[in-house]
Design an enzyme around this catalytic site. Structure first.
Site, PDB file in Angstrom:
ATOM      1  CD  GLN A 141       4.250  10.619  62.592  1.00 27.43           C
ATOM      2  OE1 GLN A 141       5.149  11.269  63.085  1.00 27.43           O
ATOM      3  NE2 GLN A 141       3.337  10.026  63.334  1.00 27.43           N
ATOM      4  N   GLY A 157       1.076   4.862  64.875  1.00 26.46           N
ATOM      5  CA  GLY A 157       0.458   3.632  65.365  1.00 26.46           C
ATOM      6  C   GLY A 157       1.364   2.472  65.039  1.00 26.46           C
ATOM      7  CG  HIS A 158       4.892   1.716  66.571  1.00 29.22           C
ATOM      8  ND1 HIS A 158       5.555   1.884  65.397  1.00 29.22           N
ATOM      9  CD2 HIS A 158       5.350   2.680  67.395  1.00 29.22           C
ATOM     10  CE1 HIS A 158       6.379   2.924  65.498  1.00 29.22           C
ATOM     11  NE2 HIS A 158       6.261   3.431  66.706  1.00 29.22           N
ATOM     12  CE  LYS A 202       7.632   4.327  61.727  1.00 28.77           C
ATOM     13  NZ  LYS A 202       6.861   4.481  60.496  1.00 28.77           N
ATOM     14  CG  ASP A 259       0.866   3.851  58.129  1.00 29.35           C
ATOM     15  OD1 ASP A 259       0.891   3.989  59.357  1.00 29.35           O
ATOM     16  OD2 ASP A 259       0.146   4.541  57.372  1.00 29.35           O
TER      17      ASP A 259
HETATM   18  P1  IMP Z   1      -0.908  14.707  61.336  1.00 33.82           P
HETATM   19  O1  IMP Z   1       0.422  14.121  61.640  1.00 33.82           O
HETATM   20  O2  IMP Z   1      -2.035  14.105  62.121  1.00 33.82           O
HETATM   21  O3  IMP Z   1      -0.893  16.198  61.389  1.00 33.82           O
HETATM   22  O4  IMP Z   1      -1.250  14.330  59.810  1.00 33.82           O
HETATM   23  C1  IMP Z   1      -0.488  14.856  58.731  1.00 33.82           C
HETATM   24  C2  IMP Z   1      -0.343  13.839  57.612  1.00 33.82           C
HETATM   25  O5  IMP Z   1       0.535  12.796  58.046  1.00 33.82           O
HETATM   26  C3  IMP Z   1      -1.631  13.132  57.194  1.00 33.82           C
HETATM   27  O6  IMP Z   1      -1.563  12.860  55.802  1.00 33.82           O
HETATM   28  C4  IMP Z   1      -1.603  11.842  57.966  1.00 33.82           C
HETATM   29  O7  IMP Z   1      -2.355  10.813  57.336  1.00 33.82           O
HETATM   30  C5  IMP Z   1      -0.123  11.535  57.941  1.00 33.82           C
HETATM   31  N1  IMP Z   1       0.318  10.735  59.073  1.00 33.82           N
HETATM   32  C6  IMP Z   1       0.512  11.145  60.341  1.00 33.82           C
HETATM   33  N2  IMP Z   1       0.945  10.147  61.110  1.00 33.82           N
HETATM   34  C7  IMP Z   1       1.053   9.085  60.313  1.00 33.82           C
HETATM   35  C8  IMP Z   1       1.505   7.741  60.517  1.00 33.82           C
HETATM   36  O8  IMP Z   1       1.917   7.335  61.619  1.00 33.82           O
HETATM   37  N3  IMP Z   1       1.475   6.928  59.421  1.00 33.82           N
HETATM   38  C9  IMP Z   1       1.077   7.353  58.205  1.00 33.82           C
HETATM   39  N4  IMP Z   1       0.665   8.600  57.966  1.00 33.82           N
HETATM   40  C10 IMP Z   1       0.655   9.449  59.003  1.00 33.82           C
END
Ligand code: IMP
Length: 448
Positions: A220, A40-41, A16, A13
């Site tokens: 991420q 999410g962009h 990017k 977040d």
């Molecule tokens: P998952 O990727 O849905 O398995 O989530 C694993 C962890 O990564 C959780 O703490 C999510 O909140 C975090 N997470 C996954 N994708 C994002 C992202 O795009 N931005 C911020 N945190 C993320």
């Protein structure tokens, strides 16, 4: 270029999308190489805000080819929604024409979402990311290239449906996968996306050999990396530079730039240790959350907020070797009397300058801060004018308020990485580039 990598340098977040959107103007290809619709962009184009979860952010550049790469897990239903939204805004249907799904990418099925709903520890996005990667590692997952073979293999269908239902049962999820739905889903994916499923690694390789520019878009962030992040509070993919080329199906020698995107402070969604975290409801942590609109793009969950953590930024640099930092959301800090940067941790009385491997240890780390003077809050339009002045008068960062500039210079000094662009608002014009740097480009080129 030829291949540039854009990565989140923190816990995701970082903003990017905006940096990628700027670089995509000069790219022929924009490639996602890991993750799925957990990302999410957000892209702001005039009055329209676009939230993209799987389509590469480069979509806004009409000449840019888009790849959902080998290393991804792709939810076809979410992709369809994103493409419909894109179509309603632009009348363009890029799938199969300039948007391609790698044959090697894994399919996220309803089963994966159901299974993910059982998570009680990590605070996942619930999008089925971990379960889809788990199936891939267990070598029972379905890649896009496999779909027609599975449809034609009755035993494989029985075996897969039965395994899925046993697994759902084992984690206490009451939903079931029906055989007929499973087959219908696979058939729908082929009907809807068959044209777009391609050997994308070979396509990108060929483009590079023809001198085209490729942008590798991370999702991420470094601290959410499955191997190098704050395990187990991480995502299920390798988010680092090392995987950017691997997950795109090309070799690492193509990369000549790697940009780390970092907020001027820190946020984190989901569970897990966060040494510089501030109270959410009051003081500077609340200021960051409210002024910065810190809510997850994918889940809408409030993001936890804290001061900039130089310890984690340096660890992320160790891993990714950033050639430049894009510092985002500096404007959000405007109006705070004092700013802090964490320069070390106190772990049970011992001062350390790296992130301990164990999340138990990291949770006990107390941040050591240096203090900086704050700078005034400005209106969105004033920041945009500042950015425009920076471009028209070729002033670079010198247009910033004095204490904002010294904060920025201190980040460069502590991290040892040049800052190549500074975000001072959501609008695409609200960025200041370092003079002559890779972001010193016209912000108005995109035609969508
Ligand atoms: P998952 O990727 O849905 O398995 O989530 C694993 C962890 O990564 C959780 O703490 C999510 O909140 C975090 N997470 C996954 N994708 C994002 C992202 O795009 N931005 C911020 N945190 C993320």
């Amino acid at each position: 270029m030829p291949a540039s990598v854009v990565l989140g340098a923190q816990w995701g977040d970082e903003g990017k999308g905006k940096a990628i959107d700027q670089l995509a103007n000069e790219s022929n290809w924009a490639v996602r190489f890991q993750g799925g619709n957990n990302a999410g962009h957000t892209i702001v184009l005039g009055d329209t805000t676009l939230k993209l979860h799987q389509i590469p952010s480069g979509v806004t550049s009409p000449h840019c080819n888009l790849v959902l790469g080998d290393g991804m897990v792709v939810d076809p239903w979410v992709l369809e929604e994103e493409l419909d939204r894109w179509h309603s805004l632009t009348e363009e249907r890029p799938e199969g024409k300039r948007l391609f799904i790698s044959e090697r990418a894994s399919v996220i099925l309803p089963f994966h979402r159901m299974y993910d709903s059982a998570d009680k520890v990590v605070g996942t996005t619930g999008r089925g990311i971990g379960p889809a990667y788990r199936d891939r590692i267990e070598r029972v997952g379905i890649r896009f290239v496999d779909i027609p073979f599975v449809i034609g293999d009755s035993d494989k269908i029985d075996e897969t449906v039965s395994r899925m239902n046993m697994q759902l049962d084992s984690v206490g999820v009451n939903q079931k996968v029906e055989r007929k739905d499973f087959v219908a889903d696979l058939e729908w994916i082929m009907d809807r996306f068959g044209e777009a499923i391609r050997p994308t690694g070979a396509m990108i390789d060929k483009a590079l050999k023809n001198g085209e520019n490729v942008l590798l878009e991370g999702a991420q962030g470094a601290m959410l990396d499955i191997d190098q992040g704050t395990y187990p509070f991480v995502t299920s993919s390798v988010t680092s530079r090392a995987n950017a080329t691997h997950g795109a199906g090309i070799h690492p020698g193509h990369v000549n730039n790697c940009f780390g995107i970092s907020k001027a402070y820190t946020t984190r969604v989901g569970n897990g240790p966060f040494p510089t975290e501030l109270p959410y409801d009051t003081g500077p942590g609340n200021h960051m959350a409210m002024v910065g609109h810190e809510f997850g793009t994918t889940t809408g969950r409030p993001r936890r907020t804290g001061w900039l953590d130089m310890v984690s930024l340096k660890d992320s640099h160790r891993l990714n070797g950033y050639t430049g930092i894009v510092l985002t959301k500096l404007d959000v800090l405007g109006g705070l009397d004092e700013l802090k940067i964490c320069t070390g941790y106190d772990l049970d009385g011992q001062i350390i300058d790296y992130m301990p491997t164990s999340s138990h240890d990291l949770a006990r780390c107390r941040p050591i801060y240096e203090r900086h003077s704050g700078f005034p809050a400005l209106e969105e339009q004033e920041w945009i004018e500042m950015a425009e002045l920076s471009r028209s008068d070729r002033k670079g960062f010198e247009v910033l308020p004095e204490s904002a500039l010294s904060y920025v210079r201190r980040i460069e000094e502590l991290s040892g990485i040049p800052i190549v662009s500074i975000g001072i608002g959501p609008d695409r014009r609200a960025s200041i580039a370092s003079l002559g740097g890779p972001f010193d480009i016209d912000p108005e080129v995109t035609t969508f």
